[in-house]
Design an enzyme around this catalytic site. Structure first.
Site, PDB file in Angstrom:
ATOM      1  N   ARG A 164      38.271  40.253  34.620  1.00 58.22           N
ATOM      2  CA  ARG A 164      39.598  40.538  34.041  1.00 58.22           C
ATOM      3  C   ARG A 164      40.368  39.245  33.779  1.00 58.22           C
ATOM      4  O   ARG A 164      41.094  39.130  32.810  1.00 58.22           O
ATOM      5  CB  ARG A 164      40.382  41.477  34.958  1.00 58.22           C
ATOM      6  CG  ARG A 164      39.869  42.916  34.886  1.00 58.22           C
ATOM      7  CD  ARG A 164      40.450  43.799  35.959  1.00 58.22           C
ATOM      8  NE  ARG A 164      39.806  43.559  37.243  1.00 58.22           N
ATOM      9  CZ  ARG A 164      40.411  43.592  38.425  1.00 58.22           C
ATOM     10  NH1 ARG A 164      41.710  43.850  38.477  1.00 58.22           N
ATOM     11  NH2 ARG A 164      39.750  43.374  39.533  1.00 58.22           N
ATOM     12  N   HIS A 184      38.756  47.168  46.509  1.00 53.60           N
ATOM     13  CA  HIS A 184      38.721  46.386  45.266  1.00 53.60           C
ATOM     14  C   HIS A 184      38.547  47.365  44.111  1.00 53.60           C
ATOM     15  O   HIS A 184      37.712  48.272  44.185  1.00 53.60           O
ATOM     16  CB  HIS A 184      37.546  45.403  45.336  1.00 53.60           C
ATOM     17  CG  HIS A 184      37.580  44.340  44.292  1.00 53.60           C
ATOM     18  ND1 HIS A 184      37.391  44.601  42.959  1.00 53.60           N
ATOM     19  CD2 HIS A 184      37.790  43.008  44.384  1.00 53.60           C
ATOM     20  CE1 HIS A 184      37.468  43.468  42.272  1.00 53.60           C
ATOM     21  NE2 HIS A 184      37.714  42.483  43.127  1.00 53.60           N
TER      22      HIS A 184
END
Ligand code: FAD
Length: 602
Positions: free
Chosen positions: A256, A236
């Site tokens: 995000r 990740h």
């Protein structure tokens, strides 16, 4: 021989994360007796840590979404190595599984008109992740437990399975010890479901909980089941990098999705510099459009920070390597900048990302509403695992089923965020249903005394061994996997890793636990080494075999995609002589209508 307790169930489920609980609910609804085993406490499975949401094309926020778009996104994300039938079932069935969760009491965030709210995530064309702030897994487990608890399940907590028991080519039970007294338990069952989760703990830097050692994958392998896609590990892009005590802890992609941007030490949004061809027509090339996308502008394209995880992680590694990293070896993730864009931004961030706000405030003394976070890649998920039949979830062993992160096929070379929680629900349900069906159609087979004796002797062996320290071996494995089988791999590195794993296997033979059987983490770790080393070896061997770069697997000596490797999956199986066999198997041609769907959605 040592006394042991014996239990009998039609279906035995190993693991009580989202996949195990969903399987248990389905199996018991089918009217068979169900035993559920977990080595932690109920409610403490790793699923509880899931943050950003569960992917399902409910089309509540954008009515253009639908199962065909979700299917296409999942296949593109997986770089077309996915089991397409699993991708189809997953995309078709996840909306019903989420609605069902809501009917059972899950309190998702809502749209203004009262429907389940959905958020943007990397690789998903439309806002698709149903969520509960950034604590979705907690709500999911709470709901499944509340619902499941009324179904008459027999639950065995703090009970570790060390081996599956077979009769010829069929599984007939499992062997375990309990943490409290170290007593042995034998579970006899007509069918068994493995739902034991992932393996992040074989790497040094990981977002995964202590429980994620890949033991279920190894239990299946040693029982003779086939593994697939083991080379595909997901790193990740956004784990915490500072302070060292929290290194690897996850920062949800939801940051995000809500407008957070990545910058390097030169304050440049470097993700704009590297947009892969596969995603070019879906990705914005300017900051304004990217921002509008995160705020729901349906005509805007997604910002490059929401490209797939494998790509974003590699871009971060490149920035750091080329000297544009943050002070502690990461890059900057900034959500505070949205104060220039919306009123009351601080309150908005705290409402949308409460756990992230507290995580940084408490652990790093950073206020994310005012300053950027330092982030870097962390080992997060394994796309590979136990090979299963797409419809039934049965493995290559009769009566043995697998679901959730320990099973493989759906995600191909790279998983899209949110597709794990939906995977657990869709295939957990299917595993429970078909395991119950298998149990109804097959007789119980008695576990033999000599089988129990052999497994008990194996389990007690660490008390007679030494002088190797099991924690030291685990630590050495983690460092080696991080360095040689991590985000960037090579032939020489992988060969070195395999040699190193061979030496660790030798050392593990002398790993002693000391102490006695009650609450003994040394004993637990000594037994777990077999599983961690098995999974590590499978990853390294499959990674060496795949001489190309695709999805979560990147080879610096084969940087491009290869047409030949794009047609095969890699399987791993234990041979008669105990060694690991690695094989390339051709991918079954995709059904015409699904191929057409992919073409239409491009
Ligand atoms: P788990 O939840 O890991 O459960 C495994 C169970 O097996 C446990 O009960 C454990 O005790 C038991 N077990 C293991 N070995 C044994 C043994 N030998 N004997 C007995 N019991 C055993 N995915 C998403 O889709 N959306 C997200 O927002 C998301 N956020 C995430 C955030 C974090 C921090 C992390 C680390 C992952 C996230 N993921 C997310 C991924 C997702 O949470 C996992 O893939 C998923 O929860 C795995 O569920 P599972 O049911 O397969 O296994």
């Amino acid at each position: 021989m040592d006394r042991y307790e014996k239990y009998e169930h039609d279906v035995l489920i190993i693991g009580t994360g989202g996949a195990g609980l969903r399987a248990a609910i389905e199996a018991s609804a089918a009217g068979v007796s169900v035993g559920v085993v977990c080595r932690s406490l109920l409610g403490k499975a790793h699923t509880v840590m899931a943050e950003g949401g569960v992917a399902a094309s409910l089309a509540n926020v954008d009515e253009r979404d639908g199962w065909k778009v979700h299917f296409t996104d999942t296949m593109r994300g997986g770089q077309y190595l996915n089991n397409w039938r699993m991708a189809e079932l997953h995309a078709r069935e996840s909306p019903d599984r989420v609605r069902e969760l809501e009917a059972w009491g899950a309190l998702f965030d809502r749209t203004k008109d009262g429907r389940i709210l959905q958020r943007n995530f990397g690789g998903h064309k439309y806002p698709r992740l149903a969520h509960v702030g950034d604590r979705t897994g907690l709500e999911m487990i709470r709901t499944l437990q509340d619902h499941g608890i009324h179904q008459g399940l027999s639950i065995y907590q703090e009970c570790t399975i060390t081996a599956l028991i077979k009769n010829e080519d069929r599984v007939i039970g499992a062997f375990a010890y309990d943490r409290e007294k170290g007593k042995f338990k034998v579970f006899q069952a007509k069918s068994v479901v493995l739902s034991t989760g992932g393996m992040g703990r074989i790497y040094k830097i990981t977002s995964n909980s202590w429980d994620c050692t890949g033991s279920g994958i190894s239990l299946a392998y040693h029982a003779g089941a086939e593994l697939i896609d083991m080379e595909f590990v997901q790193f990740h892009p956004t784990g915490m990098v500072w302070p060292p005590s929290v290194r690897g802890l996850l920062i949800t992609e939801g940051v995000r999705g809500e407008g957070g941007v990545l910058r390097n030490s030169e304050n440049s949004r470097f993700m704009f510099n590297d947009i892969p061809d596969l995603y070019r027509n879906q990705t914005s090339d300017n900051e304004d459009e990217g921002w509008r996308y995160t705020q729901g502008d349906r005509e805007a394209k997604r910002p490059p920070e929401l490209l797939t995880r494998d790509h974003v992680a590699r871009c971060i590694v490149r920035e750091v390597k080329e000297g544009r990293g943050s002070p502690h070896g990461g890059v900057f993730l900034d959500i505070a900048w949205i104060k220039d864009k919306i009123p009351n931004a601080a309150a908005h961030i705290k409402r949308k990302l409460p756990s992230m706000y507290h995580q940084f405030k408490e652990l790093a003394n950073i206020d994310i509403t005012r300053e950027p976070m330092e982030v870097g890649p962390t080992t997060h998920y394994i796309m590979g695992g136990i090979r299963v039949d797409a419809d039934t979830q049965m493995t290559s062993i009769n009566g043995l089923f697998a679901a959730g992160e320990c099973a493989a096929g759906l995600h191909g070379a790279n998983r899209l965020g949110g597709n794990s929680l939906s995977d657990l629900l869709v295939f957990g349900k299917r595993a429970g249903e078909y395991a119950a069906g298998f149990a109804r159609e097959n007789e119980m087979v008695q576990v033999q005394e000599h089988q129990v004796e052999e497994l008990a002797a194996e389990a007690l062996a660490p008390f007679e061994k030494g002088p190797e320290n099991p924690f030291q071996i685990q630590g050495d494995l983690q460092v080696m996997m991080q360095d040689l089988v991590g985000i960037i791999r090579s032939e020489s590195g992988l060969s070195k890793a395999l040699e190193g794993i061979g030496k660790l296997w030798e050392r593990a033979k002398n790993a002693g636990s000391g102490g006695n059987r009650s609450y003994n983490p040394g004993w637990h770790t000594a037994l777990e080494l077999k599983h961690m080393l098995t999974v590590a070896e499978a990853i390294a061997r499959a990674a060496k075999e795949r001489q190309e770069s695709r999805g979560g697997h990147y080879r610096e000596d084969y940087t491009g995609k290869s047409e030949a490797f794009g047609q095969v999956n890699i399987t791993v199986r234990k041979q008669e002589n105990g060694t690991m066999n690695v094989e390339q198997i051709p991918i079954k041609p995709i059904r015409d209508d699904l191929m057409q769907t992919i073409q239409e959605m491009k």
